[in-house]
Design an enzyme around this catalytic site. Structure first.
Site, PDB file in Angstrom:
ATOM      1  N   ASP A  50       0.830  -1.208   0.000  1.00 55.39           N
ATOM      2  CA  ASP A  50       0.000   0.000   0.000  1.00 55.39           C
ATOM      3  C   ASP A  50       0.865   1.259   0.000  1.00 55.39           C
ATOM      4  OD1 ASP A  50      -2.295   1.469  -0.020  1.00 55.39           O
ATOM      5  OD2 ASP A  50      -2.877   1.040   2.053  1.00 55.39           O
ATOM      6  N   ASN A  68     -10.290  -3.473  -6.649  1.00 50.67           N
ATOM      7  CA  ASN A  68      -9.498  -2.483  -7.405  1.00 50.67           C
ATOM      8  C   ASN A  68     -10.126  -2.128  -8.766  1.00 50.67           C
ATOM      9  OD1 ASN A  68      -6.254  -3.612  -6.180  1.00 50.67           O
ATOM     10  ND2 ASN A  68      -7.543  -1.940  -5.467  1.00 50.67           N
TER      11      ASN A  68
END
Ligand code: FPP
Length: 231
Positions: free
Chosen positions: A16, A64
């Site tokens: 991340d 996503n």
């Protein structure tokens, strides 16, 4: 590194902070993902060096798809090129490449490149590098239940479930590292992480490197894993 350190057999990474890394530099988000691949490469090298046998990266989640098409296409190109550009790289390092997740919605060129890489690296045995692609823990559980229903199972035990999960070829992760300071699992291996140790360093993924890995392993070594038992 000290001989007293405990080396996890399997580390899973939630990479991340690529977007924030790029934003801080006034660059497009995909520049962050590009640097993210460099960090992934460095991390795999370091994991080989310290004897880690399995390394898994959450590269594209079932959630996503909510991102802009341009960013999604950019991530797909980066993954395809990473697999395609250095055909001998994985075998020269003894890396066996695998994937988890449902590849059906992916572009044909990415899927065929991935399958080709998996086949050509299947016998390598230094480290297993698994890419989680269109992967979500809940989606995996649903697909697993449907597999079991197709087998006409009426009663199942945990062994039936775990051997039908995408991760059937992997031991459960010992250690999960999510960079960028966010403290959540975001639908990543919900069953497999039941007894994993978790670590949330502040570093953004593109800045993760060998030094960060060593620091993480030192932290893991101090954890007392009891798996529900007593000491
Ligand atoms: C999370 O950061 C990152 C991703 C969703 C994509 C990660 C993908 C790569 C590094 C490419 C993978 C390539 C291979 C070969 C596996 P973010 O974009 O959510 O960052 P932010 O929270 O700072 O916006």
């Amino acid at each position: 590194m000290s001989k007293n350190l405990k080396i996890p057999q399997h580390i899973a990474f939630i990479m991340d902070g690529n977007g924030r890394w790029a934003q801080k530099r006034g660059l497009p988000r995909n520049a962050g993902h590009q640097r993210g691949i460099k960090a992934l490469e460095k991390t795999v090298d370091a994991c080989c060096k310290y004897g880690i046998k399995y390394v898994t990266f959450y590269a594209f989640s079932t959630e996503n798809w909510k991102r802009e098409k341009q960013e999604i296409d950019g991530i797909f190109s980066l993954i395809r090129d990473y697999l395609n550009d250095n055909p001998d790289y994985f075998s020269s390092k003894g890396i066996c490449v695998k994937h988890i997740g449902d590849l059906k919605p992916f572009p044909e060129d990415l899927t065929s490149q991935l399958i080709k890489t998996e086949k050509s690296t299947a016998k390598n045995n230094k480290i297993v590098l698994t890419l989680a692609l269109n992967y979500g823990g809940r989606d995996e559980i649903v697909r697993t239940f449907n597999k079991l229903l197709n087998k006409k199972k009426k009663v199942v035990n945990y062994e039936d479930i775990s051997s039908s999960l995408d991760t059937h070829f992997l031991p459960d992760p010992d250690f999960v590292i999510r960079t960028s300071g966010e403290k959540r699992l975001s639908n990543f291996m919900m069953l497999q992480l039941s007894y994993s140790e978790l670590y949330f360093p502040k570093v953004l993924w593109p800045d993760f490197d060998e030094k960060q890995l060593v620091k993480a392993i030192k932290i893991y070594s101090k954890r007392d894993r009891r798996f529900g038992g007593v000491k």
